[in-house]
Scaffold this active site. Structure first.
Site, short mmCIF file in Angstrom:
data_model
loop_
_atom_site.label_atom_id
_atom_site.label_comp_id
_atom_site.label_asym_id
_atom_site.label_seq_id
_atom_site.Cartn_x
_atom_site.Cartn_y
_atom_site.Cartn_z
N ASP A 15 -3.69 -3.57 -5.95
CA ASP A 15 -3.17 -2.83 -4.78
C ASP A 15 -3.13 -1.35 -5.15
O ASP A 15 -3.18 -0.98 -6.32
CB ASP A 15 -1.77 -3.32 -4.39
CG ASP A 15 -1.24 -2.63 -3.13
OD1 ASP A 15 -2.06 -2.24 -2.27
OD2 ASP A 15 -0.02 -2.46 -2.99
N SER A 16 -2.96 -0.54 -4.11
CA SER A 16 -2.81 0.90 -4.36
C SER A 16 -1.41 1.21 -4.91
O SER A 16 -1.22 2.25 -5.53
CB SER A 16 -3.03 1.66 -3.05
OG SER A 16 -2.17 1.14 -2.05
N CYS A 79 -4.48 -5.46 -0.86
CA CYS A 79 -4.32 -4.19 -0.15
C CYS A 79 -5.19 -4.28 1.11
O CYS A 79 -6.41 -4.46 1.02
CB CYS A 79 -4.80 -3.05 -1.03
SG CYS A 79 -4.81 -1.44 -0.23
N GLU A 157 7.85 2.35 -0.73
CA GLU A 157 7.65 2.79 -2.12
C GLU A 157 8.90 3.49 -2.66
O GLU A 157 9.15 3.47 -3.86
CB GLU A 157 6.44 3.72 -2.23
CG GLU A 157 5.10 3.05 -1.97
CD GLU A 157 4.49 2.38 -3.21
OE1 GLU A 157 4.74 2.86 -4.33
OE2 GLU A 157 3.78 1.38 -3.04
N CYS A 210 -0.44 -4.71 6.24
CA CYS A 210 -0.30 -3.86 5.05
C CYS A 210 0.60 -4.64 4.10
O CYS A 210 1.63 -5.19 4.52
CB CYS A 210 0.35 -2.53 5.42
SG CYS A 210 0.79 -1.53 3.99
N HIS A 212 2.58 -3.75 1.99
CA HIS A 212 3.94 -3.22 1.80
C HIS A 212 4.91 -3.76 2.85
O HIS A 212 6.12 -3.77 2.64
CB HIS A 212 3.93 -1.69 1.91
CG HIS A 212 3.37 -0.99 0.71
ND1 HIS A 212 2.08 -1.15 0.29
CD2 HIS A 212 3.95 -0.14 -0.17
CE1 HIS A 212 1.88 -0.42 -0.78
NE2 HIS A 212 3.00 0.20 -1.09
N1 DGL Z 1 -0.73 -1.68 0.43
C1 DGL Z 1 -1.69 -0.92 1.19
C2 DGL Z 1 -2.26 -1.80 2.31
O1 DGL Z 1 -2.07 -2.98 2.32
C3 DGL Z 1 -1.18 0.33 1.78
C4 DGL Z 1 -0.70 1.39 0.86
C5 DGL Z 1 -1.54 2.63 0.87
O2 DGL Z 1 -1.63 3.34 1.89
O3 DGL Z 1 -2.11 2.89 -0.17
O4 DGL Z 1 -2.89 -1.31 3.19
#
Ligand code: DGL
Length: 295
Positions: A15-16, A79, A157, A210, A212
């Protein structure tokens, strides 16, 4: 694709940031006997506001790291942004392993859940502008209305979520920070449901597009009109991986009393990753190693 030559597979998860730990959590619940290597590209977060080209380059670097340096036999792109914009680039970067993204499993789960065939999707800017969810939903006969919610990733975050989401005592006082996040969620969802109504849609399903956002699920549940089903693509992606494992290993994974073998990597602040990651994964995130993936 090579034939698997293992009994204990290594699953690479990328993931990012640490939103993808929600996917890892779902994976561990289903396949606790596997080995896991998770990388959060925290130095370059957010991906959601970047161009396709940049996201593809970053994601391919993480994918190669997990496969070539950590020996991943499977790769889960935890992600949505990378899955929506760079799945093909990632597959090309690591042609020897199966790559599972989160978009198609999310759309499949929405298809199973929706009776009205109208679904709402919340995601990052980049995911929404790619219309990957609308396209995936359309192949299942669903109409999808997508909305970018760019404030939500930074709030998650920062850990600005309610204590119950973080596995802390429910009786703990609601922090003012969590109240801010709840208000932001309410505004985004009000806008989205109003827009859907103005288009004559009758949505009954919301896809968390997403990784998150599952951390915000209790807040989202409170704000949504009654009768909505919330789709967490972490769960459906984990189911998909288990299907791969069962097919390749000849049997579904069995639960074991032992702790899963976990390795964590981050491209920025290891301390922050351990502190917040542990709360989101629901188990200790320790010995996080700092890695440099290049530019
Ligand atoms: N976790 C990322 C997603 O599922 C989003 C976070 C980011 O913008 O890097 O899209």
């Amino acid at each position: 694709m090579t034939e698997p030559s293992f009994t204990t597979p290594t699953i690479g998860v990328f993931d990012s940031g640490f939103g993808g730990l929600t996917v890892l959590r779902a994976l561990i619940a289903r396949a606790p006997q596997a080995r896991y290597a998770f990388i959060g590209d925290t130095a370059r977060l957010p991906y959601g506001s970047k161009s396709r080209r940049t996201i593809a380059r970053y994601a391919a670097q993480s994918a190669r790291f997990l496969v070539e340096e950590q020996g991943a036999d499977y790769l889960v792109i935890a992600c949505n942004t990378a899955s929506a914009l760079a799945l093909e680039d990632i597959k090309e970067a690591v042609p020897s392993v199966p790559v599972i993204g989160v978009i198609e499993p999310g759309a499949e789960a929405a298809h199973r859940a929706s009776k009205t065939r109208d679904v709402l999707v919340i995601a990052t800017d980049a995911t929404v502008h790619s219309h990957a969810y609308a396209a995936a939903c359309q192949t299942h006969g669903l109409r999808a209305l997508e909305k970018a919610c760019p404030l939500l990733v930074p709030l998650v975050e920062e850990g600005w979520v309610t204590p119950s989401i973080l596995n802390e005592p429910v009786a703990a006082p609601v922090q003012p920070q969590a109240a801010v996040t709840a208000e932001v969620v309410r505004i985004y969802l009000d806008e989205l449901t109003t827009q859907a109504a103005s288009q004559g849609m009758k949505p009954d399903t919301l896809v968390l597009g997403c990784t998150h956002y599952p951390l915000l699920k209790p807040v989202i549940e409170r704000v949504l009109p009654p009768g909505f089903t919330i789709i967490d693509s972490a769960e459906s992606s984990a189911d998909k991986l288990v299907m791969h494992l069962s097919r390749d290993l000849g049997a579904p994974p069995k639960p074991t009393p032992e702790d899963p073998i976990l390795r964590f990597f981050a491209t920025d602040s290891v301390e922050k990753f351990e502190r917040l990651g542990s709360r989101f994964l629901g188990r200790p995130v320790i010995n996080v190693q700092l890695v440099d993936l290049g530019g």
